[in-house]
Every structure is written in C-alpha cells, then in structure tokens.
Design a protein around this motif. Structure first.
Motif, PDB file in Angstrom:
ATOM      1  N   THR A  67      57.591  48.558  30.450  1.00 39.37           N
ATOM      2  CA  THR A  67      57.725  46.973  30.548  1.00 39.37           C
ATOM      3  C   THR A  67      56.732  46.760  31.461  1.00 39.37           C
ATOM      4  O   THR A  67      56.374  47.156  32.373  1.00 39.37           O
ATOM      5  N   MET A  68      56.087  45.574  31.077  1.00 40.75           N
ATOM      6  CA  MET A  68      54.834  45.250  31.723  1.00 40.75           C
ATOM      7  C   MET A  68      54.566  43.585  31.710  1.00 40.75           C
ATOM      8  O   MET A  68      55.233  43.051  30.945  1.00 40.75           O
ATOM      9  N   PRO A  69      54.094  43.217  32.735  1.00 41.68           N
ATOM     10  CA  PRO A  69      53.692  41.631  32.656  1.00 41.68           C
ATOM     11  C   PRO A  69      52.633  41.295  31.449  1.00 41.68           C
ATOM     12  O   PRO A  69      51.977  42.139  30.843  1.00 41.68           O
ATOM     13  N   PHE A  70      52.720  40.043  31.266  1.00 44.33           N
ATOM     14  CA  PHE A  70      52.012  39.561  30.022  1.00 44.33           C
ATOM     15  C   PHE A  70      50.433  39.853  30.240  1.00 44.33           C
ATOM     16  O   PHE A  70      49.780  40.258  29.347  1.00 44.33           O
ATOM     17  N   ALA A  71      49.939  39.611  31.571  1.00 45.53           N
ATOM     18  CA  ALA A  71      48.592  39.983  31.874  1.00 45.53           C
ATOM     19  C   ALA A  71      48.137  41.219  31.749  1.00 45.53           C
ATOM     20  O   ALA A  71      46.938  41.703  31.377  1.00 45.53           O
ATOM     21  N   VAL A  72      49.069  42.401  31.526  1.00 44.04           N
ATOM     22  CA  VAL A  72      48.638  43.722  31.166  1.00 44.04           C
ATOM     23  C   VAL A  72      48.867  43.848  29.899  1.00 44.04           C
ATOM     24  O   VAL A  72      48.004  44.639  29.175  1.00 44.04           O
ATOM     25  N   MET A  73      49.816  43.297  29.242  1.00 46.79           N
ATOM     26  CA  MET A  73      50.154  43.473  27.584  1.00 46.79           C
ATOM     27  C   MET A  73      48.928  42.940  26.854  1.00 46.79           C
ATOM     28  O   MET A  73      48.371  43.518  26.069  1.00 46.79           O
ATOM     29  N   GLU A  74      48.491  41.820  27.438  1.00 46.79           N
ATOM     30  CA  GLU A  74      47.393  40.947  26.604  1.00 46.79           C
ATOM     31  C   GLU A  74      46.003  42.013  26.749  1.00 46.79           C
ATOM     32  O   GLU A  74      44.997  41.723  25.969  1.00 46.79           O
ATOM     33  N   LYS A  75      45.846  42.971  27.876  1.00 48.71           N
ATOM     34  CA  LYS A  75      44.823  43.813  27.847  1.00 48.71           C
ATOM     35  C   LYS A  75      44.711  45.024  26.885  1.00 48.71           C
ATOM     36  O   LYS A  75      43.615  45.359  26.449  1.00 48.71           O
ATOM     37  N   TRP A 109      55.281  38.578  20.694  1.00 52.04           N
ATOM     38  CA  TRP A 109      56.479  38.830  19.392  1.00 52.04           C
ATOM     39  C   TRP A 109      55.261  38.385  17.914  1.00 52.04           C
ATOM     40  O   TRP A 109      55.486  38.892  17.041  1.00 52.04           O
ATOM     41  N   GLU A 110      54.761  37.231  18.002  1.00 50.02           N
ATOM     42  CA  GLU A 110      54.079  36.950  16.834  1.00 50.02           C
ATOM     43  C   GLU A 110      53.105  37.910  16.618  1.00 50.02           C
ATOM     44  O   GLU A 110      52.836  38.125  15.393  1.00 50.02           O
ATOM     45  N   ILE A 111      52.396  38.486  17.623  1.00 51.29           N
ATOM     46  CA  ILE A 111      51.414  39.456  17.319  1.00 51.29           C
ATOM     47  C   ILE A 111      52.043  40.615  16.568  1.00 51.29           C
ATOM     48  O   ILE A 111      51.471  41.554  15.960  1.00 51.29           O
ATOM     49  N   GLY A 112      53.222  40.943  16.967  1.00 55.10           N
ATOM     50  CA  GLY A 112      53.924  42.063  16.682  1.00 55.10           C
ATOM     51  C   GLY A 112      54.134  43.360  17.406  1.00 55.10           C
ATOM     52  O   GLY A 112      54.243  44.448  16.679  1.00 55.10           O
ATOM     53  N   VAL A 133      59.264  32.289  28.113  1.00 49.16           N
ATOM     54  CA  VAL A 133      59.599  31.993  26.389  1.00 49.16           C
ATOM     55  C   VAL A 133      58.166  31.986  25.705  1.00 49.16           C
ATOM     56  O   VAL A 133      57.987  32.460  24.653  1.00 49.16           O
ATOM     57  N   THR A 134      57.309  31.251  26.340  1.00 55.16           N
ATOM     58  CA  THR A 134      56.082  31.091  25.774  1.00 55.16           C
ATOM     59  C   THR A 134      54.918  32.511  25.749  1.00 55.16           C
ATOM     60  O   THR A 134      54.778  32.975  24.806  1.00 55.16           O
ATOM     61  N   GLU A 135      55.180  33.215  26.869  1.00 57.93           N
ATOM     62  CA  GLU A 135      54.567  34.644  26.813  1.00 57.93           C
ATOM     63  C   GLU A 135      55.319  35.465  25.863  1.00 57.93           C
ATOM     64  O   GLU A 135      54.714  36.210  25.080  1.00 57.93           O
ATOM     65  N   ILE A 136      56.806  35.305  25.865  1.00 61.41           N
ATOM     66  CA  ILE A 136      57.557  36.030  24.737  1.00 61.41           C
ATOM     67  C   ILE A 136      57.133  35.973  23.288  1.00 61.41           C
ATOM     68  O   ILE A 136      56.839  36.733  22.557  1.00 61.41           O
ATOM     69  N   ARG A 137      56.992  34.615  22.992  1.00 65.27           N
ATOM     70  CA  ARG A 137      56.710  34.218  21.696  1.00 65.27           C
ATOM     71  C   ARG A 137      55.266  34.668  21.042  1.00 65.27           C
ATOM     72  O   ARG A 137      55.115  35.289  20.205  1.00 65.27           O
ATOM     73  N   THR A 138      54.375  34.374  22.239  1.00 63.15           N
ATOM     74  CA  THR A 138      52.920  35.028  21.853  1.00 63.15           C
ATOM     75  C   THR A 138      53.144  36.344  21.468  1.00 63.15           C
ATOM     76  O   THR A 138      52.340  36.819  20.554  1.00 63.15           O
TER      77      THR A 138
END
Ligand code: E4P
Length: 215
Positions: A183-191, A17-20, A10-15
């Motif tokens: 669809t990707m892990p958080f570690a990929v999306m944040e890059k 989601w907030e960025i948009g 949920v934490t990763e999803i919220r992060t």
C-alpha cells in the motif's frame, strides 16, 4: 501482487481506479483527518467506487470499544477490512472479530513476532510499517523478508500487506520478497508506470512516423 493506495482522498482513488491498477485502499486516522469529512460518510463514498478492499481503522484502544467500532465498520460495506492496532487488546479483539467472519487488517506491526501473533489470531492482513523502520535507521524491508517465510512455514492464510511505503524501490523489494500487497501514497503509485526511456522511445516513434507517406 496487489497494489493498494494509502489515502482517504476520493480524487486520488478514482484516478488510479480508472487507470485500472488499483486493488484496494488503506486509510488511517491521520489520512482521514486530512480530508475534513465525516469518517463513515467518506468510507461509504470510497466503497461506492467499487474498490474491493477498503481498510478502515478503529480508534478505541480497549477490547470492548474495538469490538463495537469493528462491528459497526464492517456493516458499512462488504469491502471493509477493519484495521486494528497491534496491542494485546487488539489481538483479543481480532480473535473475536475473525471468528465472527470480519476481516481484520492488523496495523502498526514492527516485528516478526507481532506478525506471527496477528496470523495466530486470524487476521486477514498484517501490515508491517517499512518506511517508519527505515526512518529509525533499521532496514524495514528485512521485516518483510522475515514474515513471508514464517507465514509460508506454517501455511497461514494471513496476507502480508507492506505499509508505510515511501518510494518505488519499496514496491519492487516488496514484490521480490513475496509480499501479497503493497500500500502506497498516490505520489508513489503515479511513478510506477513512468520511465524516461519510455517517453524518449515514444517521442522517437512518433517523430519517425511523420516520415511515413500518408494518404
Ligand atoms: C498503512 O496502512 C498505513 O496507513 C500507512 O502505510 C502508514 O504510512 P506512513 O508511515 O507513511 O504514515
């Protein structure tokens, strides 16, 4: 192209989601097991964030069991896509669920013929697992390059959801291949938003700004 997070956090999803930049979430039994939470309660919380597409997977392997779990999962929230594994039983269950109006994400797809069958039974998404093919020494993205024109040839409405993404180049290749979703892990999306020249350029602009007379 839509970008999904492959996580049950949920934490990763919220992060994201907030960025948009987040269009959806895919979960699987392994990802859910990492959260130490009850499955349905966790899926409900993810849906409550407002994510428009949330894939939740059945664990039954027989047709009746898949139908029972799929029907239960779809009642959780209108954003639910029921994830069904690519097996003969999975195809049969998908055909029935699709006829009932349930959107199915056919998962564990490793060949173009499997993807074709998923489209024929009315799956909403088909999920080719790219990284796991790469791990076997096969170029995973070649599978996406086969599926996209097949779906185009026959005007299938099924969306190609590139799964098992391991790094940003997979996202780039999925986009150039014409995939609908990655669809990707958080570690990929944040890059994805990062580039050293962006950081360098910003630092230089801010430094030069200090020379501008103020007041
Ligand atoms: C997709 O829906 C799957 O959950 C996922 O992409 C599997 O990825 P993995 O190969 O990294 O486990």
């Amino acid at each position: 192209m839509q970008l999904f997070l492959d996580t049950a956090s949920v934490t990763e999803i919220r992060t994201m989601w907030e960025i948009g930049i987040l269009d959806g979430v895919t979960t699987n039994p392994t990802l859910v097991s990492k959260e130490g939470r009850k499955f349905e309660e966790l899926i409900r919380e993810i849906c409550a964030i407002g994510i428009p597409s949330v894939s939740a997977e059945v664990v039954a392997t027989d047709v009746e069991g898949m139908l029972k779990e799929g029907r239960r999962l779809r009642e959780i929230h209108p954003a639910i896509y029921v994830k069904i594994p690519m097996t003969p039983a999975g195809l049969q269950a998908t055909k029935t669920l699709a006829k009932e109006g349930t959107r199915v994400n056919m998962t564990l797809v490793f060949s173009a013929n499997q993807a074709l069958l998923a489209a024929k039974v009315g799956a909403a998404y088909v999920s080719p697992f790219i990284g796991r093919l790469d791990d076997q020494g096969q170029v995973g993205m070649d599978l996406v390059r086969e599926i996209v024109p097949i779906f185009r040839n026959y005007r299938y409405a099924t969306k190609v959801l590139v799964a098992s993404v391991r790094h940003p180049i997979h996202v780039l290749e999925a986009a150039t291949a014409g995939a609908d979703i990655a669809t990707m892990p958080f570690a990929v999306m944040e890059k994805l938003p990062l580039h050293p020249l962006t950081d360098l350029g910003l630092a230089r602009f801010l430094k030069d700004w200090e020379k501008v007379p103020k007041g």
